[in-house]
Design a protein around this motif. Sequence first.
Motif, mmCIF file in Angstrom:
data_model
loop_
_atom_site.group_PDB
_atom_site.id
_atom_site.type_symbol
_atom_site.label_atom_id
_atom_site.label_comp_id
_atom_site.label_asym_id
_atom_site.label_seq_id
_atom_site.Cartn_x
_atom_site.Cartn_y
_atom_site.Cartn_z
ATOM 1 N N PRO A 50 -2.893 5.046 -9.596
ATOM 2 C CA PRO A 50 -2.579 4.152 -8.466
ATOM 3 C C PRO A 50 -3.226 4.549 -7.135
ATOM 4 O O PRO A 50 -3.806 3.712 -6.460
ATOM 5 N N TYR A 51 -3.170 5.810 -6.785
ATOM 6 C CA TYR A 51 -3.690 6.202 -5.476
ATOM 7 C C TYR A 51 -5.215 6.020 -5.414
ATOM 8 O O TYR A 51 -5.752 5.489 -4.440
ATOM 9 N N GLY A 52 -5.894 6.456 -6.467
ATOM 10 C CA GLY A 52 -7.345 6.299 -6.511
ATOM 11 C C GLY A 52 -7.739 4.832 -6.591
ATOM 12 O O GLY A 52 -8.728 4.410 -5.990
ATOM 13 N N PHE A 53 -6.958 4.081 -7.321
ATOM 14 C CA PHE A 53 -7.262 2.654 -7.449
ATOM 15 C C PHE A 53 -7.139 1.948 -6.105
ATOM 16 O O PHE A 53 -7.935 1.084 -5.764
ATOM 17 N N ARG A 54 -6.144 2.352 -5.322
ATOM 18 C CA ARG A 54 -5.992 1.747 -3.992
ATOM 19 C C ARG A 54 -7.217 2.038 -3.132
ATOM 20 O O ARG A 54 -7.712 1.159 -2.417
ATOM 21 N N ALA A 55 -7.694 3.278 -3.200
ATOM 22 C CA ALA A 55 -8.886 3.632 -2.416
ATOM 23 C C ALA A 55 -10.086 2.810 -2.896
ATOM 24 O O ALA A 55 -10.859 2.293 -2.096
ATOM 25 N N PHE A 75 -9.558 11.211 4.123
ATOM 26 C CA PHE A 75 -10.026 9.828 4.077
ATOM 27 C C PHE A 75 -10.311 9.305 5.473
ATOM 28 O O PHE A 75 -9.474 9.454 6.367
ATOM 29 N N PRO A 76 -11.467 8.668 5.660
ATOM 30 C CA PRO A 76 -11.635 7.887 6.885
ATOM 31 C C PRO A 76 -10.686 6.691 6.811
ATOM 32 O O PRO A 76 -10.281 6.280 5.721
ATOM 33 N N SER A 77 -10.317 6.142 7.953
ATOM 34 C CA SER A 77 -9.260 5.131 7.964
ATOM 35 C C SER A 77 -9.657 3.882 7.169
ATOM 36 O O SER A 77 -8.794 3.184 6.659
ATOM 37 N N ALA A 78 -10.954 3.620 7.045
ATOM 38 C CA ALA A 78 -11.391 2.387 6.378
ATOM 39 C C ALA A 78 -10.903 2.274 4.941
ATOM 40 O O ALA A 78 -10.609 1.179 4.472
ATOM 41 N N ILE A 79 -10.846 3.378 4.225
ATOM 42 C CA ILE A 79 -10.443 3.282 2.826
ATOM 43 C C ILE A 79 -9.240 4.166 2.490
ATOM 44 O O ILE A 79 -8.925 4.361 1.315
ATOM 45 N N ALA A 80 -8.565 4.708 3.495
ATOM 46 C CA ALA A 80 -7.367 5.511 3.223
ATOM 47 C C ALA A 80 -6.290 4.610 2.626
ATOM 48 O O ALA A 80 -5.915 3.620 3.242
ATOM 49 N N PRO A 81 -5.798 4.931 1.438
ATOM 50 C CA PRO A 81 -4.742 4.100 0.850
ATOM 51 C C PRO A 81 -3.560 3.950 1.802
ATOM 52 O O PRO A 81 -2.991 2.871 1.918
ATOM 53 N N GLY A 91 -0.600 -4.434 10.931
ATOM 54 C CA GLY A 91 -1.753 -4.432 10.029
ATOM 55 C C GLY A 91 -2.156 -3.060 9.522
ATOM 56 O O GLY A 91 -3.168 -2.936 8.826
ATOM 57 N N PHE A 92 -1.394 -2.027 9.829
ATOM 58 C CA PHE A 92 -1.722 -0.700 9.306
ATOM 59 C C PHE A 92 -1.145 -0.526 7.910
ATOM 60 O O PHE A 92 -0.104 -1.093 7.592
ATOM 61 N N ARG A 93 -1.841 0.262 7.098
ATOM 62 C CA ARG A 93 -1.273 0.662 5.806
ATOM 63 C C ARG A 93 -0.415 1.896 6.081
ATOM 64 O O ARG A 93 -0.934 2.952 6.463
ATOM 65 N N VAL A 94 0.885 1.750 5.909
ATOM 66 C CA VAL A 94 1.803 2.814 6.325
ATOM 67 C C VAL A 94 2.768 3.134 5.192
ATOM 68 O O VAL A 94 3.159 2.261 4.427
ATOM 69 N N TRP A 95 3.106 4.395 5.081
ATOM 70 C CA TRP A 95 4.024 4.851 4.053
ATOM 71 C C TRP A 95 5.106 5.718 4.673
ATOM 72 O O TRP A 95 4.808 6.667 5.394
ATOM 73 N N LEU A 96 6.343 5.355 4.418
ATOM 74 C CA LEU A 96 7.467 6.158 4.888
ATOM 75 C C LEU A 96 7.883 7.094 3.761
ATOM 76 O O LEU A 96 8.383 6.636 2.732
ATOM 77 N N ASP A 97 7.648 8.380 3.956
ATOM 78 C CA ASP A 97 7.967 9.349 2.910
ATOM 79 C C ASP A 97 9.374 9.887 3.142
ATOM 80 O O ASP A 97 9.569 10.894 3.806
#
Length: 476
Positions: free
Chosen positions: A39-44, A279-285, A317-323
């Motif tokens: 999943p993580y690699g696929f998102r990238a 990861f640069p922000s462009a492709i950071a999952p 519009g940010f990809r954000v994750w709450l851990d």
Amino acid sequence: MAELPDKATQFIDWYLEVVEAAHLSDKRYPVKGMNVWTPYGFRARRLLDALLIREIERSGSEPVEFPALIPANEFAKEGEHIKGFDAQVYWVTKGGRTDLEMPLVLRPTSETAMYPVFRSWIRSHRDLPLNVYQIVNTFRYETKTTRPFLRVREIHFFEEHTCQTDEAAAGARVDANLATFDTIARALALPYIALRRPEWDKFPGAYYSIGLDIPVAGARTLQIGTVHHYRENFSRPYGIGYEDPQGIQRPVHQTTFGLSERLLGAVIAVHGDHHGVVFPSAIAPYQVVLVPILGGPDPSVVRSTAAEIRDRLGSAGFRVWLDDGDERPGAKYYRWELAGAPLRLEIGRREAEARTVTAVDRLGRKESLALDTLESRVRERLADLDRALAEQAAVRYSSAFSRAHRLEDLPGSPTARVLGWCGREECGHRIEAGIDGALLGTPVRDPPGTDGASPDPCIACGRTDTTVWAIAARPL
RNA sequence: GGGACUGUGGGGUAGCUUGGUCCAUCCUUCGGGGUUCGGGACUCCGAGACGCCAGUUCAAAUCUGGCCAGUCCCA
């Protein structure tokens, strides 16, 4: 958890460990060179594809998808091409229990799948240019050691194929592709060098090939893209012609532009450090990871503020994750650094009450942000990280090349080498033997560290009249 | 394409030389409980492996062959 191997001295060990530890790919699939996109690699990968799609369509290309199987007779039409790929194609020879009358090739690239169809698509100069691309899996029976993203047998492949009216128009398409690639490379903060490959190393069937290479470790380089000019080499055997405005039949001139998941490997290889992926922000999952600090008697303020931040950044519009998992904060920091998250926001009780948050970027730069201007400040921090990654990479890039003046300088070279070359194949092979690698070609723009100077005498024979700059390195 | 080596829970390993002491060691991981929580916590309980197929043998993780996968060197 164990420390990562040292990137500078044990590059490939470091790379494999990082790819696995960051959960980008699972290479335990029991077929050589075919790995599982987790999943993580696929998102990238999906984000990378989105970037490619956006830029190639901006340059006037349209999406298509051709079948994966190619009849043997079509595959065999262009002599050089089949010679170049013959040893690395998979064959489909049976349908069920029946031997196929016409065996099928599992595409190693799609020229021979597309061109018979292009023939029927193109009639008139009004049908030109034809610019189409597809992102599909291709297959090559790779005999060397396979590595996730860098060398695989099932390739996640981007390929643009175009048909143009004449050689100049095709040359212009090559230039357009190079400009598109430049935009992509900038988005990924990857410094690269464009090199016209020597005759003996061009794409099978091409008139000329331009390789896009990046230095990765010592004298090692990685080819992350190619642009080819085919002239009429394919359009003649495949009969792709058009009627020009004067009513004369002419063969089209063709080009192709190829990229693959190696770009993802390149991002890992270039930006990664002793903590893991960057990861640069462009492709950071996930561009922003939120770590709530839940200690203390009443964590409810922290929870609600963290949820608020997540929702606000998501809406912006940010990809954000709450851990909000059970691990301690320190463990989360390590894990997200390994995974390459560009920006981490730490939020504790005091901060929640003061309406602030601590931002730490992947390069370890820490700053306190006020919640009332959070969105714009996060945007700035991400842009600033991208800029810092590009600067850092540029510094390493320029020290990855050095001049060589004598053949004896080449063995054991600690960098890629810039040198003069007379253009003759014989001298090219002597250079390749010297560096135990390849003559990558002649730079499309001034090579690093030459400041517009005219080329040195040929490092192999000393001639001065026909020399050009060339780069010699050890492809990974 | 030629050669050498390797394969033990999800990951990393011990055991293999000299077959029996191995219902397989340790670290990690995973599931559950409790105490914790501002940079990789501690503890208790539990789960999980000899690449595949043949062969030799009273007995195979251990020996032999084939296959599959991986690593390295050479073309």
